[in-house]
Structures are given as C-alpha cells and as structure tokens.
Motif scaffolding. Structure first.
Motif, short mmCIF file in Angstrom:
data_model
loop_
_atom_site.label_atom_id
_atom_site.label_comp_id
_atom_site.label_asym_id
_atom_site.label_seq_id
_atom_site.Cartn_x
_atom_site.Cartn_y
_atom_site.Cartn_z
N GLY A 175 25.49 33.15 3.08
CA GLY A 175 25.63 33.58 4.18
C GLY A 175 25.66 34.77 4.66
N ASN A 176 24.87 35.17 5.87
CA ASN A 176 24.80 36.70 6.19
C ASN A 176 24.79 36.79 7.72
N SER A 177 25.27 37.32 8.28
CA SER A 177 25.42 37.71 9.81
C SER A 177 26.27 38.96 10.24
N GLY A 178 26.68 38.97 11.72
CA GLY A 178 27.41 40.08 11.96
C GLY A 178 27.69 39.80 13.58
N VAL A 179 28.74 40.64 14.03
CA VAL A 179 29.21 40.74 15.23
C VAL A 179 29.02 42.15 15.69
N PHE A 180 28.12 42.28 16.79
CA PHE A 180 27.67 43.50 17.35
C PHE A 180 28.59 43.79 18.40
N LEU A 181 28.80 45.23 18.52
CA LEU A 181 29.80 45.47 19.72
C LEU A 181 29.17 46.68 20.49
N ARG A 182 29.73 46.76 21.94
CA ARG A 182 29.25 47.86 22.46
C ARG A 182 27.74 48.04 22.58
N PHE A 194 27.23 48.61 17.54
CA PHE A 194 27.64 48.71 15.95
C PHE A 194 28.00 47.54 15.52
N GLU A 195 28.01 47.12 14.07
CA GLU A 195 28.16 45.66 13.52
C GLU A 195 29.40 45.68 12.70
N VAL A 196 30.23 44.55 12.91
CA VAL A 196 31.34 44.07 11.82
C VAL A 196 30.54 43.09 11.09
N GLN A 197 30.41 43.26 9.80
CA GLN A 197 29.64 42.34 8.95
C GLN A 197 30.36 41.05 8.53
#
Length: 158
Positions: free
Chosen positions: A32-39, A51-54
C-alpha cells in the motif's frame, strides 16, 4: 489505474484550514502507498502546493527516510518506524500550528519541527486537506479535524 498525479481522484476538503489537529485511522493492503496532504494551496497540484505525510507499507524497515511511512515527503524521515503490518489499523494525530508540525503515529511522536526552517518554508500557511489516491487499496476511518485558534481570530476581527 495507476500513478500519484491523479489529483481529481484525491479526496479533498471543500474548504481551507490554517491551524488544526487531524486525527485519523488508516490501513492498507500489502504494498500500500498513499498519503495525507496538508495546507494544499491548489487541489490540482497537491504535491507542489502543500506537503504530504506519507502512508506506505514499510513495517519493520530498519533504514528509512522521508518517503517511508510517517515521513514528510522530501523533508524529514520519521524518528521511528511505527507503522503496523499491512491489514492492521494505524492512527495518525497530526498537529499543524503556525509553522510547527507534530506527527504522532500509533502513540509515538515521530516529528516535531519548525517547517519554516525546511524546504516547506514557502508553502501556504492555510490550505485544503487531501487524501492521496494511487489506485491502491486503502481505508480511512474516524477522520476528525479540530480547528485551533478559531475564537482568537473572531475576537481579533471584532
């Protein structure tokens, strides 16, 4: 389908957030591969405008970097590899206040740094929150966003 530039497939908030805490749970299948993007400034260009927290299947990895689970992409590796094996639920608590970023993964703080002293210094101080879609199986649940300093902003405008 494949690829991480499928911005129209990302789940993105309808409005922008400045100072906040986002608390969420996620799990993924093997690989699995994704991320949470912020601002995120521009939902059609989340990588360049936020920016992304992986989120990545890197359980038990001994040498890890900014592109592994818990990493802030192109900026900082997590201090510890805390992601659980594929198929198990993980929990992020991410706090963004001013230029300060704190990330907690599964009960352990893995980041606490000033983004203004990194390559993220020119990113927006408010923006959308996005959940990346790389066309791989990923689940989210119990996603909560708590805005901070909202009352202070309202009082300052009175």
């Amino acid at each position: 389908e494949h690829g991480w530039t499928r911005y129209d497939a990302y789940l993105t908030t309808d409005r922008k957030y400045k100072d906040f805490i986002i608390d969420l749970e996620f799990k993924f299948k093997k690989g699995g591969n994704s991320g949470v993007f912020l601002r995120v400034g521009d939902p059609k260009s989340q990588v360049k405008s936020g920016f992304e927290v992986q989120i990545l299947d890197t359980h038990n990895k001994k040498k890890f970097g900014a592109h592994d689970c818990g990493g802030v992409i192109s900026t900082a590796a997590p201090s510890k590899m805390m992601v659980k094996p594929a198929g198990e639920w993980n929990r992020y608590i991410i706090s963004v206040v001013g230029s300060q970023l704190k990330v907690n993964l599964n009960g352990e703080q893995i980041h606490d740094f000033d983004m203004s002293k990194t390559g993220l210094k020119n990113r927006p101080l408010s923006g959308y929150i996005g959940f990346q879609d790389e066309a791989k199986y990923l689940w989210y649940r119990n996603v909560r966003i708590k805005e901070l300093n909202v009352n202070k902003k309202k009082e300052a405008t009175k």
